[in-house]
Scaffold this motif. Sequence first.
Motif, PDB file in Angstrom:
ATOM      1  N   VAL A 166       6.389  10.573  -1.105  1.00 49.50           N
ATOM      2  CA  VAL A 166       6.624  10.784  -2.532  1.00 49.50           C
ATOM      3  C   VAL A 166       7.497  12.016  -2.735  1.00 49.50           C
ATOM      4  O   VAL A 166       7.201  13.103  -2.219  1.00 49.50           O
ATOM      5  CB  VAL A 166       5.287  10.944  -3.281  1.00 49.50           C
ATOM      6  N   ILE A 169       7.664  12.466  -9.368  1.00 49.95           N
ATOM      7  CA  ILE A 169       6.767  11.744 -10.278  1.00 49.95           C
ATOM      8  C   ILE A 169       7.330  11.948 -11.673  1.00 49.95           C
ATOM      9  O   ILE A 169       7.350  13.063 -12.199  1.00 49.95           O
ATOM     10  CB  ILE A 169       5.321  12.267 -10.187  1.00 49.95           C
ATOM     11  N   VAL A 178       6.303   6.744  -9.794  1.00 51.08           N
ATOM     12  CA  VAL A 178       6.271   7.525  -8.563  1.00 51.08           C
ATOM     13  C   VAL A 178       7.456   7.086  -7.721  1.00 51.08           C
ATOM     14  O   VAL A 178       7.633   5.897  -7.436  1.00 51.08           O
ATOM     15  CB  VAL A 178       4.954   7.312  -7.798  1.00 51.08           C
ATOM     16  N   VAL A 191      -2.139   8.632 -11.446  1.00 48.35           N
ATOM     17  CA  VAL A 191      -1.799   8.987 -10.063  1.00 48.35           C
ATOM     18  C   VAL A 191      -2.857   9.942  -9.538  1.00 48.35           C
ATOM     19  O   VAL A 191      -3.171  10.947 -10.174  1.00 48.35           O
ATOM     20  CB  VAL A 191      -0.409   9.647  -9.971  1.00 48.35           C
TER      21      VAL A 191
END
Length: 409
Positions: A166, A169, A178, A191
Amino acid sequence: MVIGAGVVGAAVAAELAARGAHVTVLEADHPRAGTTANSFAWLNSANKEPEPYFALNLAGMRAHREFAGDGAPWFFPSGNLEWAVTDRHKEVLAERVARLKARDYPAEWITAEQAGKLEPDLAAAPSHAVFTFFPEEACTLPVLLLSRLLGGARDLGVTVVGGARVTAIEHGPAGTTVICADGGRYPADTVVSCAGRWTRGVAELVGAHVPMVDPDLAGSASVGFLATTAPATARLSRVLTGPRFNVRPDGGGRLMVQALDLDASADPAKPYAPDGEIATELLARLPEVLKAAGHGRGEGPGRPARHAGRRCHGGGLPRHRRSVLCGGDPQRRHLGPPARPPGRGRALRQGVPPAEGLPTRPLHLGRGTAPAASGTPPGQAVRRARRCSGTAVATAHRYLTLLLTGPHA
């Protein structure tokens, strides 16, 4: 959306799915490659202070036992045997036992003869040694636990995406997205970060700050050693915590070992040879605990790997830790969950509050394992591990997860 496919992430994902949520788990590498990959996997609450942290650990012990049911191949509820030789250790142990008994935590003073019956291959201790048995404690084979959790999550419809690191966001009128390094974009209404030692970086993506100890700092409280032996002939069925050496069974006759006094010399930037000074010292101490183990031997070629975990012996709030494995096939590691709720977020269901405002102290934790690759010369499987967290905020994430977005953020 859950970030991280370790034990905590898998448990949270399974629980959310069981409640009817559509869950995707994003894992930067592969399941068990991060924080779960290093733990002594000792389930206990014997020296966990302050009291709210003790209660959280105790809830975790009970959740593991409930999740295992009548028996599970990853769960060994055989207790912990500890003994003290020095006056100071005896005093500390006596204070701990008295405190635990006041909390109805099972702790028993036993004789050397009784200790020998529990562990027939226990090495002889000095005549003035005192022994304590904690019968409700346990240890796990974490890779099997993680497999059970992830399998159960998938059965409930959870999607696990590996190689999905990741990097952003984003929030917008349509919800949260994401974004991963490979270009993948995943919409989510909520999340949850279960990212282990990467928690601070994930939290920063939404403007949050989670203070954590630097896992790259040599000589800090975030650094320690672990090792796994080759299959040994000694009989061992539980965790043993001796004056200078801790050991537990690790499956297939292997033993997981640690010597906490060596941790101050650990340097995350330094490679450690499988037949080097630290590895040699760890194996040299093995006969102090198990008489039938001889001097043992490590196993595996000198192959480095990086992962995270914790050491499990002392008190205080947990440190995430990162480690370097010298020896073994990193694809065959046993992974160590913390001694916390595995049973689909049991603590979340029970409403355990975040441990806000609690002090942070070093916590002795254990690291993972290093089985050998076939056909390789014997060596030492030594892990340089880092316990790295810093505050109650990190603790709330580590065990209860950090909610990054959604109606309760």
